[in-house]
Every structure is written in structure tokens, then in C-alpha cells.
Write a protein that holds these residues in place. Structure first.
Motif, mmCIF file in Angstrom:
data_model
loop_
_atom_site.group_PDB
_atom_site.id
_atom_site.type_symbol
_atom_site.label_atom_id
_atom_site.label_comp_id
_atom_site.label_asym_id
_atom_site.label_seq_id
_atom_site.Cartn_x
_atom_site.Cartn_y
_atom_site.Cartn_z
ATOM 1 N N ASP A 15 92.074 42.306 -7.487
ATOM 2 C CA ASP A 15 91.095 43.006 -8.124
ATOM 3 C C ASP A 15 91.192 41.933 -8.865
ATOM 4 O OD1 ASP A 15 88.951 44.270 -9.443
ATOM 5 O OD2 ASP A 15 89.693 45.825 -8.847
ATOM 6 N N TRP A 16 90.080 40.544 -10.009
ATOM 7 C CA TRP A 16 90.954 40.522 -10.354
ATOM 8 C C TRP A 16 90.034 41.498 -12.003
ATOM 9 C CZ3 TRP A 16 94.201 36.632 -11.064
ATOM 10 C CH2 TRP A 16 94.124 36.312 -9.460
ATOM 11 N N GLU A 17 89.348 42.096 -12.459
ATOM 12 C CA GLU A 17 89.448 42.980 -13.662
ATOM 13 C C GLU A 17 90.005 43.438 -13.621
ATOM 14 O OE1 GLU A 17 86.827 43.394 -16.405
ATOM 15 O OE2 GLU A 17 86.291 41.738 -14.991
ATOM 16 N N GLN A 18 91.047 44.414 -12.499
ATOM 17 C CA GLN A 18 91.995 45.365 -13.341
ATOM 18 C C GLN A 18 93.455 44.498 -13.951
ATOM 19 O OE1 GLN A 18 92.096 48.438 -13.183
ATOM 20 N NE2 GLN A 18 93.930 48.426 -13.290
ATOM 21 N N ARG A 19 93.195 43.680 -12.495
ATOM 22 C CA ARG A 19 94.686 42.363 -13.630
ATOM 23 C C ARG A 19 93.940 41.665 -15.333
ATOM 24 N NH1 ARG A 19 98.312 42.625 -13.631
ATOM 25 N NH2 ARG A 19 98.853 40.573 -13.487
ATOM 26 N N TYR A 21 92.615 44.017 -17.190
ATOM 27 C CA TYR A 21 92.709 45.160 -18.252
ATOM 28 C C TYR A 21 94.361 45.275 -17.902
ATOM 29 C CZ TYR A 21 93.292 49.866 -18.630
ATOM 30 O OH TYR A 21 94.386 51.333 -19.483
ATOM 31 N N GLU A 22 95.424 44.869 -17.117
ATOM 32 C CA GLU A 22 96.374 45.287 -17.585
ATOM 33 C C GLU A 22 96.778 43.772 -17.535
ATOM 34 O OE1 GLU A 22 97.583 45.094 -12.958
ATOM 35 O OE2 GLU A 22 96.407 47.113 -12.513
#
Length: 61
Positions: A15-19, A21-22
């Protein structure tokens, strides 16, 4: 097997959007303490840009 090979094989979904964000959150936290005189919005913008650069490199673009 490398991450790139796993992605090509479809064995691992990221999940690139999650990554993004992190990574941005971590960069922000590090930079906000190091640059106490820099406005928060500038630190946030820089954190997002750095996260985007790293994601781009990880994805191989």
C-alpha cells in the motif's frame, strides 16, 4: 528473492499511500526536532517531498 521480484510475481502487495504516510510522518518527526526555527508547514512539505522521492526509488521509477 528481492522485493522487486516479489512484486512482479504478485506475491506481495504494498500500500504505497500508507508507506508514503509512514515515511513522511517519520521524516517530519525527525526534522521538527532538528529544525525548531523552521515553520511546521515547511517541515511538513519537505517530509512529503522526501517520502515521494523514496517511494519513487523503491518502486523503481
Amino acid at each position: 528473492m528481492s522485493l522487486t521480484e516479489q512484486l512482479k510475481d504478485g506475491k506481495q502487495a504494498i500500500d504505497w499511500e500508507q508507506r508514503r504516510y509512514e515515511i513522511a510522518k517519520e521524516v517530519y518527526c525527525i526534522n521538527i526536532t532538528d529544525n525548531s526555527n523552521t515553520p511546521d508547514n515547511m517541515v511538513a512539505s519537505r517530509a512529503i517531498k522526501l517520502a515521494d522521492v523514496l517511494i519513487k526509488a523503491l518502486r523503481g521509477y
